[in-house]
Design an enzyme around this catalytic site. Structure first.
Site, PDB file in Angstrom:
ATOM      1  N   ASP A  28     -26.257  11.556  58.319  1.00 28.64           N
ATOM      2  CA  ASP A  28     -26.577  12.022  59.670  1.00 28.64           C
ATOM      3  C   ASP A  28     -25.323  12.409  60.438  1.00 28.64           C
ATOM      4  OD1 ASP A  28     -25.689   9.397  59.782  1.00 28.64           O
ATOM      5  OD2 ASP A  28     -27.608   8.579  60.401  1.00 28.64           O
ATOM      6  N   ASN A  83     -33.427  -1.667  64.745  1.00 22.36           N
ATOM      7  CA  ASN A  83     -34.854  -1.355  64.928  1.00 22.36           C
ATOM      8  C   ASN A  83     -35.508  -0.905  63.618  1.00 22.36           C
ATOM      9  OD1 ASN A  83     -33.718   1.135  64.559  1.00 22.36           O
ATOM     10  ND2 ASN A  83     -34.489   2.063  66.449  1.00 22.36           N
ATOM     11  N   HIS A 115     -34.293   1.434  61.564  1.00 30.91           N
ATOM     12  CA  HIS A 115     -34.047   2.824  61.152  1.00 30.91           C
ATOM     13  C   HIS A 115     -33.151   2.879  59.917  1.00 30.91           C
ATOM     14  CE1 HIS A 115     -30.295   3.453  64.001  1.00 30.91           C
ATOM     15  NE2 HIS A 115     -29.885   3.104  62.800  1.00 30.91           N
ATOM     16  N   GLU A 136     -35.830   7.118  63.229  1.00 30.82           N
ATOM     17  CA  GLU A 136     -36.216   6.067  64.156  1.00 30.82           C
ATOM     18  C   GLU A 136     -37.675   5.675  63.907  1.00 30.82           C
ATOM     19  OE1 GLU A 136     -33.847   4.778  65.577  1.00 30.82           O
ATOM     20  OE2 GLU A 136     -32.734   6.047  66.964  1.00 30.82           O
TER      21      GLU A 136
END
Ligand code: F6R
Length: 219
Positions: free
Chosen positions: A59, A120, A122, A127
């Site tokens: 990313d 979280n 990811h 996400e």
């Protein structure tokens, strides 16, 4: 899941896996963040021949790639500038995203994908709510990720709100996946991802469906 003694052992164990692949002239998918810093140091120390390796980062923020906090800059500083890898062989997600995926998939595809996990759940910047068949695309970062990653920036307002990320479908096509996890603060989400329901609410839970995943954890 393999539990390792400490961060040094986590880094050297995953470095052994990467080193074995490098000898085979492969295509690697690489992460940024805190977790792989020791891995990159260890790989640099080993003075490997990277001349035939192709890398693909998971990313990148939507920001000027020359900015010191971009993932381009992170990779140059922590790995690329410290090895003999050819800059042209280092790829980051870009638009058009289809051309990026073509480059990854062409020929033998991705041999080894190294991942970290966000608090979280990811993986890359997929996400919660990302679809399991998602491909490389532009995404909005969640509030949790903006807050978590603000430690790399001067303030939370400075964290770019969008990024371009490989998709979950893209990642799952890798022949082998290694998930590196460091810190007790990640234990709960790791447990939910590895042993809970496979759900798009927890993106990393898709890894339960891959037939060649190794998870390495240290406190
Ligand atoms: C970064 C990436 C992210 C990180 C994750 C964990 O390229 O893909 O999914 O792996 O946010 O980051 P750290 O290691 O900083 O806790």
């Amino acid at each position: 899941m393999k539990i390792l003694k400490n961060y040094k052992e986590l880094s050297s164990t995953v470095a052994d896996i990467v080193e074995a692949q490098i000898k085979e002239q492969s295509k690697l998918v690489l992460p940024t963040g805190s977790t792989p810093l020791g891995l990159y140091d260890e790989l640099v120390k080993r003075k490997l021949d990277w001349s035939l390796v192709l890398t693909f980062n998971l990313d990148e923020y939507l920001m000027n790639i020359d900015h010191p906090y971009s993932y381009h800059s992170y990779m140059k500083k922590n790995l690329f500038d410290r090895t003999n890898i050819y800059p042209n062989n280092c790829h980051f997600p870009f638009r058009p995203t289809l051309s990026f995926e073509d480059k990854m998939i062409k020929g033998r595809g991705i041999d080894l994908c190294i991942l970290g996990i966000g608090s979280n759940g990811h993986i890359a910047f997929n996400e919660p709510g990302s679809t399991f068949d998602s491909r490389t695309r532009v995404v909005d970062l969640s509030l949790q990720t903006l807050q978590d990653n603000s430690r790399f920036f001067d303030s939370v307002e400075d964290v770019p709100k969008q990024a371009i990320t490989m998709g979950l479908g893209t990642i799952m096509e890798s022949k082998k996946i290694v998930l590196m996890v460091n810190g007790t603060n990640k234990l709960t989400i790791l447990n939910v991802a590895m042993n809970g329901e496979v759900t798009e609410k927890v993106p990393a839970s898709i890894l339960q469906k891959h037939n060649n995943v190794e998870v390495y954890y240290c406190d």
